[in-house]
Design an enzyme around this catalytic site. Structure first.
Site, PDB file in Angstrom:
ATOM      1  N   SER A 145       2.387  -3.914 -17.997  1.00  0.00           N
ATOM      2  CA  SER A 145       1.111  -3.192 -18.064  1.00  0.00           C
ATOM      3  C   SER A 145       0.879  -2.376 -16.800  1.00  0.00           C
ATOM      4  O   SER A 145      -0.047  -2.639 -16.041  1.00  0.00           O
ATOM      5  CB  SER A 145      -0.048  -4.169 -18.274  1.00  0.00           C
ATOM      6  OG  SER A 145      -0.109  -5.111 -17.221  1.00  0.00           O
ATOM      7  N   VAL A 201       0.862   2.750   9.652  1.00  0.00           N
ATOM      8  CA  VAL A 201       1.390   3.600  10.723  1.00  0.00           C
ATOM      9  C   VAL A 201       0.214   4.148  11.534  1.00  0.00           C
ATOM     10  O   VAL A 201      -0.599   4.898  11.016  1.00  0.00           O
ATOM     11  CB  VAL A 201       2.219   4.779  10.159  1.00  0.00           C
ATOM     12  CG1 VAL A 201       2.798   5.613  11.291  1.00  0.00           C
ATOM     13  CG2 VAL A 201       3.328   4.262   9.246  1.00  0.00           C
ATOM     14  N   ASN A 221       7.579   8.774   2.673  1.00  0.00           N
ATOM     15  CA  ASN A 221       6.329   9.392   2.238  1.00  0.00           C
ATOM     16  C   ASN A 221       6.515  10.641   1.388  1.00  0.00           C
ATOM     17  O   ASN A 221       5.520  11.225   0.925  1.00  0.00           O
ATOM     18  CB  ASN A 221       5.472   9.742   3.458  1.00  0.00           C
ATOM     19  CG  ASN A 221       4.877   8.513   4.116  1.00  0.00           C
ATOM     20  OD1 ASN A 221       4.776   7.459   3.509  1.00  0.00           O
ATOM     21  ND2 ASN A 221       4.499   8.648   5.378  1.00  0.00           N
ATOM     22  N   PRO A 245       6.995  -1.479   5.562  1.00  0.00           N
ATOM     23  CA  PRO A 245       7.947  -2.405   4.930  1.00  0.00           C
ATOM     24  C   PRO A 245       8.693  -1.668   3.825  1.00  0.00           C
ATOM     25  O   PRO A 245       8.088  -0.951   3.033  1.00  0.00           O
ATOM     26  CB  PRO A 245       7.038  -3.506   4.375  1.00  0.00           C
ATOM     27  CG  PRO A 245       5.697  -2.858   4.202  1.00  0.00           C
ATOM     28  CD  PRO A 245       5.588  -1.851   5.299  1.00  0.00           C
ATOM     29  N   GLY A 281      -2.471   2.791  12.245  1.00  0.00           N
ATOM     30  CA  GLY A 281      -3.773   2.323  11.786  1.00  0.00           C
ATOM     31  C   GLY A 281      -4.398   3.282  10.785  1.00  0.00           C
ATOM     32  O   GLY A 281      -3.855   4.349  10.485  1.00  0.00           O
ATOM     33  N   ASP A 298      -6.218   5.899  10.228  1.00  0.00           N
ATOM     34  CA  ASP A 298      -6.788   7.042  10.943  1.00  0.00           C
ATOM     35  C   ASP A 298      -6.570   8.363  10.230  1.00  0.00           C
ATOM     36  O   ASP A 298      -6.802   9.437  10.797  1.00  0.00           O
ATOM     37  CB  ASP A 298      -6.203   7.136  12.356  1.00  0.00           C
ATOM     38  CG  ASP A 298      -4.711   7.448  12.351  1.00  0.00           C
ATOM     39  OD1 ASP A 298      -4.074   7.341  11.276  1.00  0.00           O
ATOM     40  OD2 ASP A 298      -4.181   7.806  13.429  1.00  0.00           O
ATOM     41  N   ARG A 317      -1.454   3.463  -2.616  1.00  0.00           N
ATOM     42  CA  ARG A 317      -0.219   3.521  -1.817  1.00  0.00           C
ATOM     43  C   ARG A 317      -0.408   4.402  -0.583  1.00  0.00           C
ATOM     44  O   ARG A 317       0.047   4.059   0.516  1.00  0.00           O
ATOM     45  CB  ARG A 317       0.925   4.054  -2.686  1.00  0.00           C
ATOM     46  CG  ARG A 317       2.265   4.134  -1.967  1.00  0.00           C
ATOM     47  CD  ARG A 317       3.381   4.478  -2.944  1.00  0.00           C
ATOM     48  NE  ARG A 317       4.656   4.571  -2.256  1.00  0.00           N
ATOM     49  CZ  ARG A 317       5.409   5.671  -2.194  1.00  0.00           C
ATOM     50  NH1 ARG A 317       5.009   6.780  -2.805  1.00  0.00           N
ATOM     51  NH2 ARG A 317       6.558   5.681  -1.555  1.00  0.00           N
ATOM     52  N   ASP A 352      -3.985  -5.945 -13.111  1.00  0.00           N
ATOM     53  CA  ASP A 352      -4.137  -7.336 -13.535  1.00  0.00           C
ATOM     54  C   ASP A 352      -3.076  -8.197 -12.854  1.00  0.00           C
ATOM     55  O   ASP A 352      -2.493  -7.782 -11.855  1.00  0.00           O
ATOM     56  CB  ASP A 352      -4.048  -7.452 -15.066  1.00  0.00           C
ATOM     57  CG  ASP A 352      -2.753  -6.876 -15.638  1.00  0.00           C
ATOM     58  OD1 ASP A 352      -1.783  -6.689 -14.854  1.00  0.00           O
ATOM     59  OD2 ASP A 352      -2.699  -6.610 -16.845  1.00  0.00           O
ATOM     60  N   ASP A 378      -0.928   4.942   5.205  1.00  0.00           N
ATOM     61  CA  ASP A 378      -1.702   5.440   6.335  1.00  0.00           C
ATOM     62  C   ASP A 378      -1.980   4.316   7.327  1.00  0.00           C
ATOM     63  O   ASP A 378      -1.747   4.465   8.533  1.00  0.00           O
ATOM     64  CB  ASP A 378      -3.026   6.036   5.844  1.00  0.00           C
ATOM     65  CG  ASP A 378      -3.861   6.600   6.981  1.00  0.00           C
ATOM     66  OD1 ASP A 378      -3.292   7.252   7.872  1.00  0.00           O
ATOM     67  OD2 ASP A 378      -5.090   6.394   6.970  1.00  0.00           O
ATOM     68  N   SER A 383      -3.845   9.768   9.525  1.00  0.00           N
ATOM     69  CA  SER A 383      -2.713  10.528  10.061  1.00  0.00           C
ATOM     70  C   SER A 383      -1.702  10.893   8.977  1.00  0.00           C
ATOM     71  O   SER A 383      -0.961  11.875   9.123  1.00  0.00           O
ATOM     72  CB  SER A 383      -2.025   9.760  11.189  1.00  0.00           C
ATOM     73  OG  SER A 383      -1.629   8.463  10.774  1.00  0.00           O
TER      74      SER A 383
END
Length: 328
Positions: free
Chosen positions: A247, A71, A95, A163, A73, A75, A63, A252, A68, A77
């Site tokens: 699970s 936002v 975040n 998103p 790319g 990098d 995640r 999976d 990262d 940040s």
């Protein structure tokens, strides 16, 4: 003709060898072969040690890598701390629930001891996310290296780029398309929700007063709604619920069975049934979990390669941070 997972992975690597864009032309396999030949082995070893003690961090690392890359790319940040004059990405609302920053710092420290000032935090995060998932017997994808670390991290840029869990299918498709992803990439990367947990605050709007009439989201299966209401009482924002009720510790295809059975935790999960292409992928992998696993792993590898190379900094851009939470 049936293809093995190794063949699919080989095909991904072959495609990568001929695929170049202006911002990924300096990424390559073996980037640290001369400057820090043990870098990837150190990252893998440290990641394995971390996951053996805290297996839930596999989902957290994945995640964090996603947040990262969406936002500014990939990098690094998202790893930067806020300063007196700047509120960084990690302190934006979406975040605040990210975990594992200390573990990334631990991996960075181990690499720095061997090769000071050589390996970027952005590369380390990309490798840790891959190795953590692989360590849980999940998908494996090739990671080209050579990312540089960004010097800018702004909380104000997060909401506009990530998103949200309450996105409908149109919003999801637009968000992913803005980063160069196809609709297939969208449904494939959503499969990452097969591991990990979420705070009640990310989906409680579906349980209580969904349309302002004290009702629940009809897109949720009724027994699953009742289960979630037992786990998340009204106004409970902090409790945790498994994203994949079957699970959540195993990487999976059971996530797709959950979504197909109206047990997708987020609105964004349920929204996958509202589009012909995403619905077809969900139902196909829900119906054939064993055969579909190899297919999903191969698809996930291809999509993760694309994710890991969004907007990277290379060459003389950015820097190689000494400490991941601060610019040099």
């Amino acid at each position: 003709m049936a293809f093995t997972y190794k063949q699919v992975l080989f095909n991904v690597i072959v495609l990568l060898s001929i695929f170049n864009t202006c911002n990924t032309q300096e990424l390559k396999f073996g980037f640290y072969k001369k400057t820090c030949p043990s870098a990837e082995a150190i990252v893998k070893q440290e990641t394995s040690r971390i996951i053996s003690v805290a297996p839930s961090l596999a989902a957290a690392f994945l995640r964090m890598h996603f947040h990262d890359c969406f936002v500014r790319g990939c990098d690094g940040s998202v790893l930067l701390d806020s300063t007196r004059n700047n509120k960084a990405e990690k302190d934006s609302f979406p975040n605040l629930s990210l975990r594992g920053f200390g573990s990334i710092a631990r991996v960075k420290s181990a690499v720095e001891k061997q090769c000071p000032g050589v390996v970027s935090c952005a590369d380390i995060l990309a490798l840790v996310a891959r190795d953590a998932v692989s360590d849980k017997h999940g998908a494996f994808w090739p990671v080209r290296l050579g990312r540089r670390d960004g010097r800018v991290s702004k909380s104000s840029e997060v909401l506009a780029n990530l998103p949200a869990p309450n996105f409908n299918i149109s919003q999801l498709k637009a968000s992913f398309a803005s980063k160069g992803f196809t609709t297939k990439d969208l449904v494939v990367l959503s499969g990452a929700h097969t591991i990990g947990v979420s705070h009640c605050s990310s989906f409680s709007n579906r349980l209580y007063n969904f349309t302002g009439k004290g009702d629940s989201d009809p897109a949720l299966e009724s027994n699953y709604t009742a289960f979630l209401m037992r786990r998340c009482k009204l106004m409970d924002a902090g409790s945790l619920v498994e994203m994949d009720p079957r699970s959540y510790k195993v990487f999976d295809t059971s996530y797709y069975r959950a979504v197909a059975n109206k047990k997708g935790l987020f609105t964004s999960d349920s929204s996958l049934l509202a589009d012909g292409e995403t619905r077809a992928y969900v139902t196909r992998h829900a119906a054939t979990p064993d055969r579909g696993l190899k297919s999903f792993f191969g698809d996930f590898a291809k999509s993760m390669v694309k994710l890991s190379e969004i907007g990277v900094l290379t060459g003389n851009q950015g820097e190689i941070r000494k400490t991941c939470s601060f610019v040099n």
